[in-house]
Design a protein around this motif. Sequence first.
Motif, PDB file in Angstrom:
ATOM      1  N   GLY A 142       0.785  -1.219   0.000  1.00 17.08           N
ATOM      2  CA  GLY A 142       0.000   0.000   0.000  1.00 17.08           C
ATOM      3  C   GLY A 142       0.818   1.270   0.000  1.00 17.08           C
ATOM      4  N   ARG A 143       2.133   1.167  -0.189  1.00 18.97           N
ATOM      5  CA  ARG A 143       3.015   2.338  -0.226  1.00 18.97           C
ATOM      6  C   ARG A 143       3.644   2.449  -1.602  1.00 18.97           C
ATOM      7  NH1 ARG A 143       6.018   5.488   3.489  1.00 18.97           N
ATOM      8  NH2 ARG A 143       5.169   4.242   5.196  1.00 18.97           N
ATOM      9  N   PHE A 144       3.586   3.647  -2.182  1.00 14.51           N
ATOM     10  CA  PHE A 144       4.242   3.913  -3.459  1.00 14.51           C
ATOM     11  C   PHE A 144       5.564   4.619  -3.181  1.00 14.51           C
ATOM     12  CE2 PHE A 144       5.255   6.532  -7.141  1.00 14.51           C
ATOM     13  CZ  PHE A 144       5.087   5.637  -8.188  1.00 14.51           C
ATOM     14  N   PHE A 145       6.636   4.112  -3.787  1.00 15.83           N
ATOM     15  CA  PHE A 145       7.966   4.702  -3.644  1.00 15.83           C
ATOM     16  C   PHE A 145       8.347   5.351  -4.970  1.00 15.83           C
ATOM     17  CE2 PHE A 145       7.704   1.023  -0.872  1.00 15.83           C
ATOM     18  CZ  PHE A 145       8.252   1.461   0.326  1.00 15.83           C
ATOM     19  N   TYR A 146       8.501   6.667  -4.952  1.00 17.84           N
ATOM     20  CA  TYR A 146       8.926   7.418  -6.135  1.00 17.84           C
ATOM     21  C   TYR A 146      10.450   7.302  -6.199  1.00 17.84           C
ATOM     22  CZ  TYR A 146       9.634  11.562  -9.123  1.00 17.84           C
ATOM     23  OH  TYR A 146      10.007  12.438 -10.127  1.00 17.84           O
ATOM     24  N   TYR A 147      10.960   6.495  -7.141  1.00 17.23           N
ATOM     25  CA  TYR A 147      12.387   6.194  -7.135  1.00 17.23           C
ATOM     26  C   TYR A 147      13.209   7.143  -8.014  1.00 17.23           C
ATOM     27  CZ  TYR A 147      16.766   3.689  -7.560  1.00 17.23           C
ATOM     28  OH  TYR A 147      18.108   3.377  -7.555  1.00 17.23           O
ATOM     29  N   GLN A 148      12.872   7.238  -9.301  1.00 13.41           N
ATOM     30  CA  GLN A 148      13.616   8.122 -10.205  1.00 13.41           C
ATOM     31  C   GLN A 148      12.696   8.586 -11.328  1.00 13.41           C
ATOM     32  OE1 GLN A 148      16.176   9.835 -10.421  1.00 13.41           O
ATOM     33  NE2 GLN A 148      17.584   9.062  -8.858  1.00 13.41           N
ATOM     34  N   SER A 149      13.189   9.557 -12.091  1.00 15.24           N
ATOM     35  CA  SER A 149      12.374  10.103 -13.177  1.00 15.24           C
ATOM     36  C   SER A 149      13.275  10.655 -14.268  1.00 15.24           C
ATOM     37  CB  SER A 149      11.449  11.217 -12.656  1.00 15.24           C
ATOM     38  OG  SER A 149      12.229  12.305 -12.173  1.00 15.24           O
TER      39      SER A 149
ATOM     40  N   ASP B 257       5.606   7.879  -0.954  1.00 11.04           N
ATOM     41  CA  ASP B 257       6.929   8.178  -0.400  1.00 11.04           C
ATOM     42  C   ASP B 257       7.834   8.655  -1.535  1.00 11.04           C
ATOM     43  OD1 ASP B 257       9.438   8.181   0.810  1.00 11.04           O
ATOM     44  OD2 ASP B 257       9.084   6.331   1.920  1.00 11.04           O
ATOM     45  N   PHE B 258       8.319   9.901  -1.435  1.00 14.05           N
ATOM     46  CA  PHE B 258       9.218  10.444  -2.454  1.00 14.05           C
ATOM     47  C   PHE B 258      10.670   9.981  -2.273  1.00 14.05           C
ATOM     48  CE2 PHE B 258       5.919  13.755  -3.176  1.00 14.05           C
ATOM     49  CZ  PHE B 258       5.899  13.729  -4.562  1.00 14.05           C
ATOM     50  N   LEU B 259      10.955   9.223  -1.229  1.00 15.08           N
ATOM     51  CA  LEU B 259      12.320   8.792  -0.925  1.00 15.08           C
ATOM     52  C   LEU B 259      13.221  10.011  -0.702  1.00 15.08           C
ATOM     53  CD1 LEU B 259      12.537   5.710  -3.329  1.00 15.08           C
ATOM     54  CD2 LEU B 259      12.121   5.705  -0.859  1.00 15.08           C
TER      55      LEU B 259
END
Length: 402
Positions: free
Chosen positions: A275-282, A314-316
């Motif tokens: 249930g957690r989204f981790f924004y890793y890179q873009s 979570d934007f990390l």
Amino acid sequence: MSRLRVSASHDPRRLDALRPEWSALHAAAPGASPFLAWEWLAPWWRAFGGRREPWIVEARDGEGRLAGLLLLVRAPGGLGVRRFRLLGNGVTGADGLDLLARADDAPAVRDAIARHLAGAIDAWDVLELEDLPAGSPTLDALRRAVAARGAASEVERGFSCPGFAVRGTFAAHLARVPRRETYRRRVRWLSRQPGFRIDVATTPEEAPAALEDLLRLHRLRWAAEGGSAGIPPGPVEAFHRAVAPLLAARGWLRLYRLHAGGAAIAAIHGLERGGRFFYYQSGYDPAWAARSPGLVLLGRTIEDAYARGLRDYDFLRGTEPYKLEWASDRRETCTLRLRAPTLRAGADGLARAAWREAREVARSVAPRRGWEALRSLRRIAEARGLADAARRGGGAWAGGGR
């Protein structure tokens, strides 16, 4: 849990042998990020481990089941210092590394593994555990255990990681974003362009092509600034090519792409578990920068999180402005540094203090842009050095495959 038995191995083949139990343990550890899974850490070892010494610490219950796991690796260093770090730390930017344990067993597992490390104090000079979650119970367990053996400890602040709880509606969230009108205008403009669409790759079959778009756009985004420190070209890109299908096979990968004009012009590498989204890179194509495709795609990932009923976003690591305008909270990481009562550890402490002071002086006089370029070059050199060491190690790791 009084019958917990702790053992250790320095054989890298143990990583492969543990895979089924490791995966079951990860599934039983609520809140454990994908960065603690076999699918992330075993490819990391294969890419960057080389001839460095792993330290695989297992805790098992009275029935022999794996109840806890701590993975360390010896780090290169001068002065003959025997320094160990958390496996996976460094060039791939994994946040929230920690000891892995089943929820009910976690307090006993932490104490047992901490006592094991304290009992092995003759085998190490420095334990440098970076990117631990601030406030993790692992910190206190380790500090108590090693203090009884005369070791010193310090906790150093790490990264701020913005994020927010996914509560309410996306419309209500967007109403709080400073650039909401810009976002809406960009959405309207881009949606009218030929070939506009947004897709998300989640399967092992979809992952390779989507990842190549992400890597291409990430390189384009950072080319004018001397290259990326997040995914430097070469070995780190190769690592992601290996790991993306493995993450997809576990249902954790979400690679978003925004297409317009016949090509992907923005991409976001996300991970999702529990249930957690981790924004890793873009990444995005600078030729389209005036139309903010990165902003539009970021908003779409957040809208998607609301639509699918996730719990957290979570934007990390990193407090970039584009993250902060969407975030309403943040967590912190930290480094726990333990020094055994040895001359080598003491000399290392003095050397580190001198290096810290020199770094602060350099940062005070160097232009920020130049400092960031130097940091990027250092990360690229570090990644290549680790990969070269892995190739020289030739066959140190026997695992692999999906």
